[in-house]
Design a protein around this motif. Structure first.
Motif, PDB file in Angstrom:
ATOM      1  N   GLU A 133       0.842  -1.207   0.000  1.00 35.11           N
ATOM      2  CA  GLU A 133       0.000   0.000   0.000  1.00 35.11           C
ATOM      3  C   GLU A 133       0.879   1.261   0.000  1.00 35.11           C
ATOM      4  OE1 GLU A 133      -3.044   1.474   3.264  1.00 35.11           O
ATOM      5  OE2 GLU A 133      -3.490  -0.593   2.646  1.00 35.11           O
ATOM      6  N   GLU A 134       1.904   1.250   0.869  1.00 32.65           N
ATOM      7  CA  GLU A 134       2.814   2.407   0.941  1.00 32.65           C
ATOM      8  C   GLU A 134       3.548   2.597  -0.388  1.00 32.65           C
ATOM      9  OE1 GLU A 134       2.759   4.579   3.355  1.00 32.65           O
ATOM     10  OE2 GLU A 134       1.253   3.284   4.329  1.00 32.65           O
ATOM     11  N   LEU A 135       3.958   1.475  -0.984  1.00 37.46           N
ATOM     12  CA  LEU A 135       4.687   1.527  -2.252  1.00 37.46           C
ATOM     13  C   LEU A 135       3.791   2.113  -3.350  1.00 37.46           C
ATOM     14  CD1 LEU A 135       7.414   0.798  -3.474  1.00 37.46           C
ATOM     15  CD2 LEU A 135       6.529  -1.468  -4.021  1.00 37.46           C
ATOM     16  N   ILE A 136       2.524   1.690  -3.355  1.00 39.78           N
ATOM     17  CA  ILE A 136       1.579   2.206  -4.369  1.00 39.78           C
ATOM     18  C   ILE A 136       1.407   3.719  -4.175  1.00 39.78           C
ATOM     19  CG2 ILE A 136      -0.857   2.182  -5.099  1.00 39.78           C
ATOM     20  CD1 ILE A 136      -0.874  -0.856  -4.533  1.00 39.78           C
ATOM     21  N   LYS A 137       1.217   4.116  -2.920  1.00 38.63           N
ATOM     22  CA  LYS A 137       1.005   5.557  -2.650  1.00 38.63           C
ATOM     23  C   LYS A 137       2.196   6.381  -3.113  1.00 38.63           C
ATOM     24  CE  LYS A 137      -1.900   4.920   1.422  1.00 38.63           C
ATOM     25  NZ  LYS A 137      -1.940   5.024   2.881  1.00 38.63           N
ATOM     26  N   SER A 138       3.415   5.901  -2.805  1.00 40.57           N
ATOM     27  CA  SER A 138       4.576   6.726  -3.166  1.00 40.57           C
ATOM     28  C   SER A 138       4.863   6.651  -4.664  1.00 40.57           C
ATOM     29  CB  SER A 138       5.797   6.306  -2.349  1.00 40.57           C
ATOM     30  OG  SER A 138       6.215   5.026  -2.773  1.00 40.57           O
ATOM     31  N   LYS A 139       4.705   5.477  -5.244  1.00 40.04           N
ATOM     32  CA  LYS A 139       5.055   5.293  -6.654  1.00 40.04           C
ATOM     33  C   LYS A 139       4.116   6.096  -7.560  1.00 40.04           C
ATOM     34  CE  LYS A 139       7.059   2.150  -9.704  1.00 40.04           C
ATOM     35  NZ  LYS A 139       8.377   2.640  -9.987  1.00 40.04           N
ATOM     36  N   PHE A 140       2.829   6.108  -7.214  1.00 38.72           N
ATOM     37  CA  PHE A 140       1.856   6.766  -8.096  1.00 38.72           C
ATOM     38  C   PHE A 140       1.413   8.134  -7.560  1.00 38.72           C
ATOM     39  CE2 PHE A 140       1.598   2.196  -8.859  1.00 38.72           C
ATOM     40  CZ  PHE A 140       1.895   2.178 -10.208  1.00 38.72           C
ATOM     41  N   LYS A 141       2.117   8.587  -6.488  1.00 31.49           N
ATOM     42  CA  LYS A 141       1.834   9.917  -5.907  1.00 31.49           C
ATOM     43  C   LYS A 141       0.334  10.153  -5.823  1.00 31.49           C
ATOM     44  CE  LYS A 141       6.148  11.879  -7.677  1.00 31.49           C
ATOM     45  NZ  LYS A 141       6.661  10.660  -8.309  1.00 31.49           N
TER      46      LYS A 141
END
Length: 638
Positions: free
Chosen positions: A625-633
């Motif tokens: 979830e954190e990775l998705i949030k940061s990767k796709f801003k």
């Protein structure tokens, strides 16, 4: 005893399979162990090397196991402290089929097989551990999901998918073998074997097996004149017999025959030679059993003429899945097998419709979407499909579409009769909305991807997981080209899809308890599909579109691919892949137990160990979830 051996025995007793041995036994083994120091990148053995007389345990450092496939080196496994590797010489006669190399400065213990073999023969826990390690080439058979796709190269039996089945299959064998006692005369026994047309007879004492006589014994010991024909059978029998339990699988039987260099196994009540004989398994039985591998099932599917015949094969697949899970077959394997058979059934259903309706007026492709499209359908869940036909002139359009709607209706009805329920959302090739020309489908994907929020009630992300079941490959390729062209730098689309992936309710509460259903028929049950599996599926799809990973639809395989595309976050992806397999197994077990879709888990029925296992499989989701949030801003969740 010297202090080095003592130190080694102390180390080994912490790890399987050595933890099944006594400290005295370990101390005895430890005195023969060699300590091998390996510099970084040093190769211990490589593909085609002659087998060593020892197997190995990592004392410190990391050893990587790899194979060369399609001229690329593929890492199969990393062995860390306490893990065993190189056990091929126990079971096989041919050369190594993988390379073992130190990834950093490492120390390994070389354990001579001749010294260790007696401990294996006398301890079924140790034998089972080694058999399973060899059979599935994982770091640890207790953690079988570590299996790498089809690259199971430390195993003589695996030659691609067709043999994956060997771990699932039970064996048919002679359950009323010929028996005799040790004082019988060879001449009389030969007479019995000839009259019964059998090539073996079990020598028993009180119905417990003490030896076996085969045609080979008769030829090599009697026909050559080494023993007279009047001798008693105990002089020429092969002893002791290798015994197995009644539910032995094809692969286990093969491994044992290979290991002990025998052509027959004796089935007894408890699997030991101290209990009654129940049957005899011959090499020939193994050859016959190979015939019911997926390839053969798929051939049968191609010959089916009616839905009820296809239904019988689908029921056999369910039995196969049940057996595989019971035997702890890696879930990634079961996905491979089940998807091939599911796909063949869908293909045959389309063919039967065409046989009934006559030739199609245009070329077309029938695509499975959703879990079937991802090759993840183990349970008989509902069917999802779309139908795409090539562009035709305007005056022909109506008539052509009518034909394909009929084809869609016939095929979905056949699949329903086989046991795949109709999709409640109507995502099927029989629905006028999802049966249209290539140009119309291109417009559909353009609209979904370039103006995602406007008709969001209609966009379903499962349309981005598809697999051709029947028809023109070029049509599927064209859709893929459109999808990946539209995905390039499409911030709006990824924002929409990313937020959609994060919209699922969290599986655990703030206090790390399971979030269960508050009301309705599934009150107090855990929705494993929506809260646990779908977030991983959605996350994998999102990254697949972002990394342009084409041709890999399966969630587990996708995560493994991402670890290569984006090595910085490899650990997160690999953990998510493992979690997906664990969760899928929970769901499948639930579905098989209750003949349901397995969506809702009754947590009260799980042991504490299983509840903990389920909970730890949910851990990687937070990182994803954190990775998705940061990767796709992501705007909504930032």
């Amino acid at each position: 005893m010297n202090t080095i051996a003592e130190h080694i025995a102390d180390f080994l007793k912490e790890y399987a399979p050595f933890n099944h041995l006594t400290f005295e036994e370990l101390s005895e083994i430890a005195t023969s162990i060699r300590v091998v120091n390996l510099e970084k990148h040093k190769i211990l053995f490589q593909v085609n090397d002659v087998l060593h007389d020892s197997f190995y345990v990592v004392a410190s450092g990391i050893i990587s196991l790899s194979v060369i496939a399609d001229s690329e080196e593929t890492l199969l496994n990393k062995c860390t402290e306490g893990e065993i590797f190189g056990i091929r010489p126990f079971f096989a006669k041919n050369n190594y089929m993988m390379t073992a190399k130190a990834r950093e400065e490492s120390i390994v213990y070389a354990i001579p097989i001749a010294i260790f073999r007696p401990f294996v023969a006398n301890n079924s826990d140790v034998l089972n551990y080694l058999l399973e390690s060899f059979a599935v080439n994982t770091r640890n058979p207790k953690d079988k999901e570590n299996l790498i796709g089809k690259l199971i190269s430390d195993n003589v039996y695996y030659s691609g998918e067709k043999s994956e089945m060997q771990y699932f299959q039970s064996l048919s064998y002679n359950t009323s073998p010929l028996k005799t006692n040790s004082s019988a005369i060879v001449q009389d026994v030969a007479q019995i074997m000839t009259e019964s047309l059998k090539n073996n007879i079990v020598v028993c004492d009180n119905n417990n097996p003490i030896g076996i006589i085969t045609d080979t014994d008769m030829r090599s010991k009697i026909a050559t004149g080494r023993y007279p024909i009047t001798t008693t059978v105990d002089k020429i029998m092969s002893a002791p017999v290798i015994t197995v339990m009644e539910n032995v699988s094809l692969a286990e039987a093969q491994l044992l025959m290979l290991k002990y260099n025998v052509t027959h196994l004796c089935v007894t009540k408890d699997g030991t030679d101290k209990s009654n004989v129940k049957g005899i398994i011959s090499e020939n039985d193994l050859i016959i059993a190979q015939a019911s591998n997926p390839g053969v099932l798929i051939k049968e599917i191609k010959r089916c003429q009616a839905p009820k015949e296809l239904k019988q094969i689908r029921d056999r697949l369910t039995d196969l899945i049940q057996t595989s899970i019971t035997k702890n077959i890696p879930v990634s394997h079961i996905f491979n097998i089940a998807s091939e058979i599911n796909l063949a059934i869908i293909k045959r259903s389309v063919e039967l419709s065409i046989l009934d309706l006559g030739s199609p007026p245009a070329r077309f492709a029938w695509l499975s979407i959703g879990s079937q499209g991802r090759k993840e359908q183990l349970l008989l869940t509902d069917q999802d499909s779309i139908l795409i036909f090539e562009d035709v002139s305007a005056d022909k359009y109506r008539e052509v579409k009518d034909y394909f709607l009929k084809l869609g209706k016939k095929t979905t009805t056949t699949l329903e009769e086989i046991g795949y329920a109709l999709c409640p959302n109507g995502h099927m090739g029989s629905n006028t909305q999802w049966c249209k020309s290539l140009t119309d489908w291109i417009k559909q994907y353009d609209s979904w991807m370039n103006t995602p929020g406007e008709n969001s009630n209609e966009i379903s992300s499962i349309f981005f997981d598809y697999e051709i079941a029947f028809g023109e490959q070029k049509i599927e390729d064209t859709i893929s080209d459109v999808v990946y062209k539209n995905a390039k730098n499409n911030i709006l689309f990824f924002d929409f899809l990313g937020n959609d992936a994060l919209r699922k309710n969290s599986p655990l509460s703030f206090f790390k308890n399971f979030n269960v259903e508050d009301e309705g028929p599934n009150k107090n049950k855990f929705d494993i599909k929506t809260r646990a599996i779908l977030p991983l599926v959605d996350g994998a799809r999102l990254f697949a579109l972002n990394f342009e990973v084409r041709g890999i639809n399966n969630t587990y395989q996708r995560f493994k691919q991402f670890a290569i595309n984006d090595p910085r976050h490899a650990e997160i992806y690999l953990n998510c892949g493992e979690a997906f397999l664990t969760l899928s197994k929970f769901r499948t077990l639930e579905g098989l137990k209750n003949d349901s879709s397995g969506q809702f888990i009754n947590l009260d029925e799980l042991s504490k160990l299983d509840r903990d296992k389920l909970k730890s499989a949910l851990a990687p989701m937070r990182e994803l979830e954190e990775l998705i949030k940061s990767k796709f801003k992501l705007t909504q969740f930032s």
